[in-house]
Write a protein that holds these residues in place. Structure first.
Motif, PDB file in Angstrom:
ATOM      1  N   LYS A 373       7.499  -0.264  18.441  1.00  0.00           N
ATOM      2  CA  LYS A 373       7.322  -1.098  17.241  1.00  0.00           C
ATOM      3  C   LYS A 373       6.182  -0.581  16.376  1.00  0.00           C
ATOM      4  O   LYS A 373       5.119  -0.202  16.875  1.00  0.00           O
ATOM      5  CB  LYS A 373       7.047  -2.544  17.657  1.00  0.00           C
ATOM      6  N   VAL A 374       6.410  -0.599  15.055  1.00  0.00           N
ATOM      7  CA  VAL A 374       5.392  -0.179  14.077  1.00  0.00           C
ATOM      8  C   VAL A 374       5.207  -1.301  13.061  1.00  0.00           C
ATOM      9  O   VAL A 374       6.178  -1.824  12.507  1.00  0.00           O
ATOM     10  CB  VAL A 374       5.817   1.113  13.348  1.00  0.00           C
ATOM     11  N   GLN A 375       3.957  -1.675  12.815  1.00  0.00           N
ATOM     12  CA  GLN A 375       3.653  -2.754  11.877  1.00  0.00           C
ATOM     13  C   GLN A 375       2.690  -2.245  10.798  1.00  0.00           C
ATOM     14  O   GLN A 375       1.658  -1.653  11.100  1.00  0.00           O
ATOM     15  CB  GLN A 375       3.025  -3.938  12.621  1.00  0.00           C
ATOM     16  N   TYR A 376       3.059  -2.502   9.536  1.00  0.00           N
ATOM     17  CA  TYR A 376       2.191  -2.096   8.418  1.00  0.00           C
ATOM     18  C   TYR A 376       0.931  -2.957   8.399  1.00  0.00           C
ATOM     19  O   TYR A 376       0.970  -4.161   8.648  1.00  0.00           O
ATOM     20  CB  TYR A 376       2.954  -2.260   7.101  1.00  0.00           C
ATOM     21  N   HIS A 377      -0.200  -2.338   8.075  1.00  0.00           N
ATOM     22  CA  HIS A 377      -1.472  -3.055   7.992  1.00  0.00           C
ATOM     23  C   HIS A 377      -2.007  -3.091   6.558  1.00  0.00           C
ATOM     24  O   HIS A 377      -2.143  -4.148   5.962  1.00  0.00           O
ATOM     25  CB  HIS A 377      -2.509  -2.402   8.916  1.00  0.00           C
ATOM     26  N   SER A 378      -2.290  -1.942   5.980  1.00  0.00           N
ATOM     27  CA  SER A 378      -2.822  -1.859   4.614  1.00  0.00           C
ATOM     28  C   SER A 378      -2.780  -0.400   4.174  1.00  0.00           C
ATOM     29  O   SER A 378      -2.437   0.480   4.961  1.00  0.00           O
ATOM     30  CB  SER A 378      -4.276  -2.378   4.551  1.00  0.00           C
ATOM     31  N   SER A 379      -3.129  -0.142   2.924  1.00  0.00           N
ATOM     32  CA  SER A 379      -3.104   1.231   2.418  1.00  0.00           C
ATOM     33  C   SER A 379      -4.420   1.565   1.731  1.00  0.00           C
ATOM     34  O   SER A 379      -5.224   0.682   1.426  1.00  0.00           O
ATOM     35  CB  SER A 379      -1.935   1.432   1.446  1.00  0.00           C
ATOM     36  N   GLN A 380      -4.622   2.855   1.482  1.00  0.00           N
ATOM     37  CA  GLN A 380      -5.872   3.308   0.863  1.00  0.00           C
ATOM     38  C   GLN A 380      -5.640   4.569   0.032  1.00  0.00           C
ATOM     39  O   GLN A 380      -5.168   5.582   0.566  1.00  0.00           O
ATOM     40  CB  GLN A 380      -6.924   3.612   1.936  1.00  0.00           C
ATOM     41  N   PRO A 381      -5.968   4.531  -1.260  1.00  0.00           N
ATOM     42  CA  PRO A 381      -5.967   5.784  -2.034  1.00  0.00           C
ATOM     43  C   PRO A 381      -7.042   6.702  -1.467  1.00  0.00           C
ATOM     44  O   PRO A 381      -8.130   6.240  -1.137  1.00  0.00           O
ATOM     45  CB  PRO A 381      -6.320   5.331  -3.455  1.00  0.00           C
ATOM     46  N   TRP A 382      -6.735   7.967  -1.361  1.00  0.00           N
ATOM     47  CA  TRP A 382      -7.698   8.919  -0.792  1.00  0.00           C
ATOM     48  C   TRP A 382      -7.719  10.148  -1.692  1.00  0.00           C
ATOM     49  O   TRP A 382      -6.863  11.020  -1.581  1.00  0.00           O
ATOM     50  CB  TRP A 382      -7.296   9.272   0.640  1.00  0.00           C
ATOM     51  N   PRO A 383      -8.693  10.256  -2.596  1.00  0.00           N
ATOM     52  CA  PRO A 383      -8.699  11.316  -3.614  1.00  0.00           C
ATOM     53  C   PRO A 383      -9.185  12.666  -3.105  1.00  0.00           C
ATOM     54  O   PRO A 383     -10.094  13.271  -3.666  1.00  0.00           O
ATOM     55  CB  PRO A 383      -9.654  10.746  -4.665  1.00  0.00           C
TER      56      PRO A 383
END
Length: 459
Positions: A373-383
């Motif tokens: 099982k895989v659950q989304y948590h959050s995202s982050q722009p990474w420049p």
């Protein structure tokens, strides 16, 4: 009254220890006198990372919590176990304290929003509909309320500073049109970033409350062709973000970091992709920096809908893999990591792949661990220069690690206790396993680990 609370000349650590004692015991009158005498440093933490506000919340002292909140104590600060004041109050079910914290303006402001990772807090309205409005853009660039963010070799100009608590940080160096008009040459890369609140340095007397509702346009500008000494004459206190210090970018103010990340990513795209990817002819900049147009008549990229000449964005999955029994987390170490740092596994997504499949593939390739099982948590722009980090929690269905030595130096299972100690360490000074540590709070990996550590808090 205790002599320490009367004596404002007592060493800072003694005052802080006394504040913590009084807050933990609920001695409201003593805390009130100490708040008036200390004026700053009220968020000071003990060896376990606890503040006076946390200790008051732990023991249900609502009057002390209210007093400390009114005097500006930060309810978001975490202790070494990753819990903030509200987490602690909720764990111990102190309803009155929970109500106070939930209704605190600082918490209410973000309570209904998703977690915003570092580089993700961008206060600007991008107003993409204005990117083709040349006259509006020309007028906006010349307006006295417009802010220019400057870069040299993709490195932003910043201004070092310290806050009232002595914490060192970098502030964005904001330039006005009057200061930078000499650098606005035709060949310069100018990116429209959006419209938003004036930067504090652009307000009269640097007052953050001055005309707080006033807004202006923001632009990013590449000044590689301008001699550095010319800019130094304009703003002597501005300097380039230190390149040798890999963590320097993490010392940006959160509000500035999102703006800087946007400008850096688009300028990096301009720097790397100067020719049409369809036919190889030179391109020109359009849509305020967000499109490159092929100069060759009849090129296929000029017909229909083609996404070959828009800013590049590379999706990357980064996952915290949790053991089948939920008691351990899988962390790996790459060759380029500093000191004894371990982090979550990560990898680029491939065409035609779901987020879940990318998590499973990358985990198996790097560590040999099978994920269910895989659950989304959050995202982050990474420049760095154009990644979007997609954070996930993944459940392992196997436990034997087989390290891909081309990807990792090491990978191992860490207990919750290990992770909590590593989260609490500063720059690798933690005691877990001989000084091992994890990325700082500005990295999404840190947030994934903190989220997991809080699932079963030991308070």
């Amino acid at each position: 009254m205790d002599s320490i609370t009367r004596d404002s000349t007592a060493p800072r650590d003694q005052l802080l220890a006394e504040l913590h004692r009084c807050a933990g015991l609920g001695e409201t009158a003593h805390v009130s006198r100490m708040v008036q005498g200390m004026k700053s440093g009220l968020d000071g933490r003990n060896e376990q990372g606890w503040t006076g506000l946390m200790l008051a919340a732990r023991n249900g002292h609502a009057d002390v919590v209210k007093l400390l909140l009114q005097n500006g104590c930060d309810p978001f600060l975490p202790n070494k176990s990753g819990q903030n004041s509200l987490d602690i109050a909720e764990f111990w079910d102190h309803t009155e304290v929970i109500s106070l914290l939930r209704n605190d303006p600082q918490i209410k402001k973000v309570a209904d929003k998703d977690l915003i990772n570092f580089f993700g807090l961008n206060p600007l309205d991008r107003q993409s509909h204005q990117r083709t409005n040349k006259q509006w853009l020309e007028d906006a660039m010349r307006a006295p309320t417009t802010t220019f963010v400057l870069y040299r070799d993709l490195n932003p100009y910043i201004i070092p500073s310290e806050d009232s608590n002595g914490t060192f940080q970098y502030n964005l160096a904001a330039f006005s049109y009057a200061e930078i008009s000499f650098a606005l040459k035709e060949e310069a890369s100018i990116i429209f970033l959006g419209v938003g609140p004036l930067h504090i340095s652009m307000k009269k007397d640097g007052n953050a409350q001055e005309k707080s509702s006033e807004e202006g346009a923001w632009f990013a500008l590449d000044v590689a062709s301008i001699p550095p000494e010319d800019l130094q004459k304009v703003k002597p206190e501005a300097e380039l973000l230190p390149k040798r210090n890999r963590m320097a970018i993490m010392l940006l103010r959160a509000e500035d970091a999102g703006i800087i990340a946007l400008g850096k990513s688009v300028l990096a795209w301009h720097d790397r992709y100067k020719f049409c990817p369809t036919c190889g002819a030179p391109t020109t900049i359009a849509e305020a920096g967000y499109k490159l147009v092929c100069t060759k008549e009849g090129c296929r990229s000029l017909q229909g809908v083609h996404n070959t000449c828009y800013p590049r964005l590379d999706p990357v999955v980064i996952m915290l893999v949790v053991s089948e029994d939920g008691k351990s987390a899988l962390l790996g170490r790459k060759k380029g990591f500093p000191g004894k740092m371990y982090s979550c596994l990560a990898g680029f997504m491939e065409p035609g792949e779901t987020i879940e499949d990318a998590v499973r593939r990358e985990t198996k390739e790097e560590s040999g661990i099978i994920v269910g099982k895989v659950q989304y948590h959050s995202s982050q722009p990474w420049p760095m220069p154009s990644q979007l980090m997609i954070g996930c929690i993944a459940k392992a269905t196997s436990s034997k690690i087989t390290v891909d030595e081309d990807e990792l130096v090491d990978a191992r299972w860490f207990t919750r206790h290990d992770v909590i100690e590593m989260l609490g360490s500063s720059g690798g000074s933690g005691s877990s396993g001989g000084g091992m540590f994890v990325p700082p709070g500005a990295a999404i990996a840190h947030q994934l680990l903190k989220h997991w550590a809080k699932m079963s808090p030991n308070l």
